[in-house]
Design a protein around this motif. Structure first.
Motif, PDB file in Angstrom:
ATOM      1  N   VAL B 201      -8.729 -58.884  21.882  1.00 30.14           N
ATOM      2  CA  VAL B 201      -8.662 -57.489  22.320  1.00 30.14           C
ATOM      3  C   VAL B 201      -9.998 -57.076  22.945  1.00 30.14           C
ATOM      4  N   GLY B 202     -11.090 -57.406  22.238  1.00 28.75           N
ATOM      5  CA  GLY B 202     -12.427 -57.045  22.736  1.00 28.75           C
ATOM      6  C   GLY B 202     -12.699 -57.648  24.101  1.00 28.75           C
ATOM      7  N   LEU B 203     -12.417 -58.948  24.265  1.00 31.08           N
ATOM      8  CA  LEU B 203     -12.691 -59.619  25.540  1.00 31.08           C
ATOM      9  C   LEU B 203     -11.797 -59.078  26.657  1.00 31.08           C
ATOM     10  N   THR B 204     -10.536 -58.735  26.299  1.00 29.86           N
ATOM     11  CA  THR B 204      -9.632 -58.171  27.302  1.00 29.86           C
ATOM     12  C   THR B 204     -10.199 -56.869  27.848  1.00 29.86           C
ATOM     13  N   ILE B 205     -10.720 -56.033  26.933  1.00 31.50           N
ATOM     14  CA  ILE B 205     -11.332 -54.777  27.381  1.00 31.50           C
ATOM     15  C   ILE B 205     -12.469 -55.081  28.354  1.00 31.50           C
ATOM     16  N   VAL B 206     -13.315 -56.036  27.981  1.00 31.59           N
ATOM     17  CA  VAL B 206     -14.483 -56.342  28.814  1.00 31.59           C
ATOM     18  C   VAL B 206     -14.041 -56.814  30.203  1.00 31.59           C
ATOM     19  N   PHE B 207     -13.045 -57.695  30.247  1.00 31.63           N
ATOM     20  CA  PHE B 207     -12.574 -58.173  31.558  1.00 31.63           C
ATOM     21  C   PHE B 207     -11.989 -57.027  32.373  1.00 31.63           C
ATOM     22  N   ALA B 208     -11.288 -56.114  31.689  1.00 32.65           N
ATOM     23  CA  ALA B 208     -10.623 -55.023  32.400  1.00 32.65           C
ATOM     24  C   ALA B 208     -11.627 -54.055  33.025  1.00 32.65           C
ATOM     25  N   ILE B 209     -12.825 -53.918  32.436  1.00 33.18           N
ATOM     26  CA  ILE B 209     -13.773 -52.940  32.976  1.00 33.18           C
ATOM     27  C   ILE B 209     -14.898 -53.602  33.766  1.00 33.18           C
ATOM     28  N   GLN B 210     -14.686 -54.841  34.223  1.00 27.89           N
ATOM     29  CA  GLN B 210     -15.770 -55.572  34.889  1.00 27.89           C
ATOM     30  C   GLN B 210     -16.307 -54.841  36.125  1.00 27.89           C
ATOM     31  N   LYS B 211     -15.431 -54.157  36.852  1.00 29.64           N
ATOM     32  CA  LYS B 211     -15.884 -53.454  38.049  1.00 29.64           C
ATOM     33  C   LYS B 211     -16.812 -52.293  37.669  1.00 29.64           C
ATOM     34  N   SER B 212     -16.406 -51.539  36.646  1.00 30.80           N
ATOM     35  CA  SER B 212     -17.250 -50.431  36.185  1.00 30.80           C
ATOM     36  C   SER B 212     -18.583 -50.959  35.662  1.00 30.80           C
ATOM     37  N   LEU B 213     -18.555 -52.118  35.000  1.00 32.43           N
ATOM     38  CA  LEU B 213     -19.800 -52.706  34.490  1.00 32.43           C
ATOM     39  C   LEU B 213     -20.738 -53.020  35.657  1.00 32.43           C
ATOM     40  N   ASN B 214     -20.168 -53.569  36.740  1.00 31.16           N
ATOM     41  CA  ASN B 214     -20.999 -53.846  37.923  1.00 31.16           C
ATOM     42  C   ASN B 214     -21.627 -52.572  38.457  1.00 31.16           C
ATOM     43  N   GLY B 215     -20.826 -51.500  38.502  1.00 34.15           N
ATOM     44  CA  GLY B 215     -21.340 -50.230  38.994  1.00 34.15           C
ATOM     45  C   GLY B 215     -22.462 -49.712  38.109  1.00 34.15           C
ATOM     46  N   TYR B 222     -25.570 -43.545  40.296  1.00 28.48           N
ATOM     47  CA  TYR B 222     -24.936 -44.313  41.366  1.00 28.48           C
ATOM     48  C   TYR B 222     -23.509 -44.688  40.977  1.00 28.48           C
ATOM     49  N   ALA B 223     -23.340 -45.095  39.713  1.00 23.50           N
ATOM     50  CA  ALA B 223     -22.007 -45.495  39.260  1.00 23.50           C
ATOM     51  C   ALA B 223     -21.034 -44.342  39.435  1.00 23.50           C
ATOM     52  N   GLN B 224     -21.467 -43.151  39.038  1.00 26.78           N
ATOM     53  CA  GLN B 224     -20.608 -41.983  39.181  1.00 26.78           C
ATOM     54  C   GLN B 224     -20.316 -41.706  40.654  1.00 26.78           C
ATOM     55  N   GLY B 225     -21.337 -41.897  41.491  1.00 27.20           N
ATOM     56  CA  GLY B 225     -21.169 -41.709  42.926  1.00 27.20           C
ATOM     57  C   GLY B 225     -20.171 -42.683  43.529  1.00 27.20           C
ATOM     58  N   LEU B 226     -19.986 -43.830  42.862  1.00 26.03           N
ATOM     59  CA  LEU B 226     -19.025 -44.821  43.353  1.00 26.03           C
ATOM     60  C   LEU B 226     -17.636 -44.576  42.771  1.00 26.03           C
ATOM     61  N   GLY B 227     -17.489 -43.460  42.055  1.00 21.20           N
ATOM     62  CA  GLY B 227     -16.162 -43.089  41.554  1.00 21.20           C
ATOM     63  C   GLY B 227     -15.833 -43.646  40.185  1.00 21.20           C
ATOM     64  N   ILE B 228     -16.854 -44.114  39.459  1.00 20.34           N
ATOM     65  CA  ILE B 228     -16.594 -44.699  38.147  1.00 20.34           C
ATOM     66  C   ILE B 228     -16.641 -43.609  37.074  1.00 20.34           C
ATOM     67  N   ASN B 229     -15.661 -43.647  36.173  1.00 21.58           N
ATOM     68  CA  ASN B 229     -15.626 -42.683  35.088  1.00 21.58           C
ATOM     69  C   ASN B 229     -16.585 -43.143  33.980  1.00 21.58           C
ATOM     70  N   ILE B 230     -17.767 -42.507  33.919  1.00 18.86           N
ATOM     71  CA  ILE B 230     -18.824 -42.983  33.033  1.00 18.86           C
ATOM     72  C   ILE B 230     -18.446 -42.838  31.556  1.00 18.86           C
ATOM     73  N   THR B 231     -17.923 -41.669  31.205  1.00 23.92           N
ATOM     74  CA  THR B 231     -17.613 -41.424  29.794  1.00 23.92           C
ATOM     75  C   THR B 231     -16.615 -42.454  29.276  1.00 23.92           C
ATOM     76  N   ARG B 232     -15.578 -42.698  30.063  1.00 25.65           N
ATOM     77  CA  ARG B 232     -14.562 -43.649  29.614  1.00 25.65           C
ATOM     78  C   ARG B 232     -15.149 -45.055  29.520  1.00 25.65           C
ATOM     79  N   THR B 233     -15.940 -45.430  30.535  1.00 27.87           N
ATOM     80  CA  THR B 233     -16.507 -46.776  30.528  1.00 27.87           C
ATOM     81  C   THR B 233     -17.414 -46.966  29.314  1.00 27.87           C
ATOM     82  N   ARG B 234     -18.242 -45.953  29.041  1.00 29.89           N
ATOM     83  CA  ARG B 234     -19.156 -46.066  27.913  1.00 29.89           C
ATOM     84  C   ARG B 234     -18.381 -46.210  26.598  1.00 29.89           C
ATOM     85  N   PHE B 235     -17.315 -45.401  26.484  1.00 26.93           N
ATOM     86  CA  PHE B 235     -16.484 -45.470  25.276  1.00 26.93           C
ATOM     87  C   PHE B 235     -15.893 -46.868  25.114  1.00 26.93           C
ATOM     88  N   LEU B 236     -15.365 -47.430  26.202  1.00 32.16           N
ATOM     89  CA  LEU B 236     -14.745 -48.748  26.126  1.00 32.16           C
ATOM     90  C   LEU B 236     -15.784 -49.822  25.789  1.00 32.16           C
TER      91      LEU B 236
END
Lengths: 317, 333
Positions: B201-215, B222-236
């Motif tokens: 489960v943990g690794l699946t989450i990490v793979f799913a948010i790889q784009k946000s992690l790059n941002g 900058y991440a927010q400027g690229l359209g990434i939802n920071i709060t959700r990404t941080r929570f995940l």
């Protein structure tokens, strides 16, 4: 294109500016300038959606920015910030590729079209030959151009830049401003940038947003200068803006010594500046006369080869 | 060109992991011949199936999981020194386990048997410390300061554990002390299911948010400027770190420094910060390194093994010193 109505900005309960009604059209290069603490960064951050408005509305192409999701907003405006990018092992190409985030799938897979846009963006800022270099290996000017390329790749009608020329040397500052000017003309994008470079802003901007403590003056640089708005905003006893060329001139404290200056340009102009800096008045009727020639200076029968020597001769008198 | 190079690297790492995995199964308190792997001898099968294989698999899963936890923590904190052990997340998990083992005699047996109780306790502890460190990190930007604060949280958790130890009965105390040494052999097949489930489960989450992690590499603005939802990404990210670090700590005890060191190895090896490469790269490197550590614990032979934590610190700590020296400029600013 961009429009604010009755916009209040600030932090928490502390208002920095109230009731801002600003607008920008497509293809405008707008320089946002003003003294420190009047809210340049706050305005940019608020427009960018990084900070909440304290009342009023911002619309971009008719859409209310506050009602948009992050992802939707990212297709309307892109950012060039002062935040340093210190990622190890990130190539310029990969940094620019991040500009495509709003358009790619969950895994960030780049289509052929995305790659084309990335390459075009790199070309616009003349970095094609460095696409595979790492970001920590290039110069500050190249880094800044690369971040601008990222913003171009994001393909938004509006680009906000927070002090894009800070920390750069003069040639790079001019190059960045020329680049933005060319992009605003060629690509019809709107660039809004905050800057302290008045000289550059006056020569490059289509419009100036001049932030004072009580609101923003808007106009083309020449009108604002002619109306004395710069003097009003930056007003101080220590310097003034020259009415003829817009450069800022320091008000040096003046001594009692007076001299008259005659001679040829440009030697006479630089001699006058040196005298001004030393607090020596230039008066046509003064007792001492300095002759400025293209290869030497003369006070009465004594000659000097440089302005420095001339000043020393004056000191002896 | 680049993708061919990455393909070769991944291929090489997978082969290397296979080799180390087989070595880990063969070497141990009793050395098995290579044929044991496919022989019908019931004794060999017993040893391999019930002891060596679960232990080796635990090393692979644990190595991969804590390393990925370290990777995404480094991205979240934008700090090359972040990791589950250094920022006190492992200590938080230990505290959870200590409370559970030393004071938890009252819990129903069903929870203790399956390992769920242990895991839940560890994950709770991990989440608590993570939230504390995250709250502090909003005020402290300096990489090394955050490190010291993480160590302090670890110390506080450690003190609480010592106080608990003082007032607990000798039996549960022994159980806990053995657990703190860190052991890969404590995970039997019954625990393995729980562990594998949560780590997946943990690794699946990490793979799913790889784009946000790059941002996030560019910083939150900058991440927010690229359209990434920071709060959700941080929570995940927090959920994923708690699952990965909490679960592995629950079953194997705290394993020092691997989580922090391995992402640097992977980034250096693949010469990229792109998470679509570094996540699988970190998993492989972590699995291989922990298998090697486990092999090293067998060195004394004669049926006597070293605690895994001693070895992992011996390998990991010098890597940390090297990173600090290498990144002196970025860390100080």
């Amino acid at each position: 294109m961009l429009k604010t109505t009755h916009l209040n900005i600030g932090h928490g309960k502390h208002f920095v500016q109230r009731d801002l009604n600003l607008s920008a059209s497509a293809g405008d290069l707008i320089c946002l300038t003003g003294i420190n603490g009047t809210g340049k960064s706050t305005l940019l951050r608020t427009l960018a959606g990084l900070q909440k408005t304290l009342g009023g509305h911002i619309t971009i192409q008719g859409k209310d920015v506050e009602k948009l999701t992050n992802a939707e907003r990212a297709t309307l405006l892109s950012l060039v910030l002062t935040d340093t990018i210190t990622v190890e092992n990130l190539t310029l190409h990969d940094l620019v590729a991040m500009g495509r985030f709003p358009y790619t799938n969950w895994a960030g897979k780049l289509s052929e079209e995305d790659e084309n846009i990335i390459n075009q963006s790199l070309e616009q800022v003349n970095l094609t030959h460095k696409a595979n270099c790492y970001i920590c290996e290039v110069s500050d000017g190249e880094k800044q151009r690369c971040v601008i390329a990222k913003a171009l790749a994001q393909d938004t009608p509006l680009v906000l830049l927070d002090e894009p020329t800070a920390h750069l040397d003069l040639p790079n500052r001019i190059e960045i401003m020329l680049l933005l000017r060319r992009l605003s003309v060629n690509m019809r994008k709107t660039f809004l940038l905050s800057t302290h470079e008045l000289d550059l802003a006056l020569q490059m901007a289509d419009k100036i947003w001049l932030m004072g403590n009580d609101g923003v003056q808007v106009g083309i640089p020449e009108d604002l200068m002619l109306d004395g708005k710069f003097q009003e905003t930056f007003g101080s006893d220590t310097f003034r803006f020259d009415e003829t060329d817009g450069h800022c001139k320091i008000n040096h404290p003046m001594g009692n010594l007076e001299v008259a200056v005659i001679g040829e340009k440009p030697a006479i102009l630089w001699l006058e500046r040196a005298l001004l800096r030393c607090g020596i008045r230039t008066v046509p009727t003064a007792d001492i006369t300095i002759e400025a020639h293209h290869d030497h200076f003369a006070i009465g029968d004594r000659k000097a080869n440089s302005i420095e020597e001339t000043l020393k001769l004056l000191a002896e008198k | 060109m680049k993708s061919i190079k990455n393909g070769l690297l991944f291929g090489g790492l997978i082969v290397l992991m296979g080799v180390v995995l087989v070595c880990d199964i063969i070497f141990g308190s009793v050395r098995l011949p290579l044929e044991a792997l496919w022989s019908d001898d019931t004794l060999y099968r017993e040893i391999i199936y019930n002891f060596r294989l679960p232990k080796a698999l635990t090393a692979v899963i644990t190595g991969a999981a804590i390393s990925v936890a370290g990777l995404i923590m480094q991205t979240l904190f934008r700090n090359p020194l972040a990791g589950p052990y250094v920022l006190g997340v492992s200590s938080g998990a230990s505290l959870g386990v200590a409370v559970y083992l030393l004071a938890g005699g009252l819990l129903p047996v069903a929870l203790t048997q399956s390992g769920w109780g242990l895991v839940i306790a560890a994950i709770t502890g991990a989440v608590l410390v993570l939230l504390l460190v995250l709250a502090v990190s909003l005020h402290v930007r300096q990489a090394v300061s955050l490190l010291i604060i993480g160590i302090m949280f670890g110390q506080i958790a450690g003190s609480l554990v010592t106080i608990l130890q003082n007032s607990s009965n000798p039996d549960s105390l022994k159980l806990f002390v053995v657990w703190t040494f860190g052991s890969l052999s404590a995970v039997g097949w019954n625990y393995m299911q729980v562990m594998l489930l949560l780590i997946t489960v943990g690794l699946t989450i990490v793979f799913a948010i790889q784009k946000s992690l790059n941002g996030l590499l560019l910083g939150e603005n900058y991440a927010q400027g690229l359209g990434i939802n920071i709060t959700r990404t941080r929570f995940l990210i927090i959920v994923a770190v708690a699952l990965l670090a909490g679960t592995t700590t629950a079953f194997t005890g705290p394993i020092a420094f691997i989580g922090m060191a391995v992402p640097h190895l992977a980034r250096g090896l693949f010469r990229t910060s792109d998470h679509s490469i570094t996540i699988p790269g970190t998993m492989l490197c972590g699995a291989i390194l922990l298998l090697l550590c486990d092999l090293a614990t067998q060195l004394p032979a004669d049926g006597y093994t070293l605690p895994i934590n001693a070895i992992s610190a011996l390998v990991g700590a010098p890597i940390i010193i090297w990173i600090i020296l290498k990144n002196k400029r970025t860390i100080e600013n």
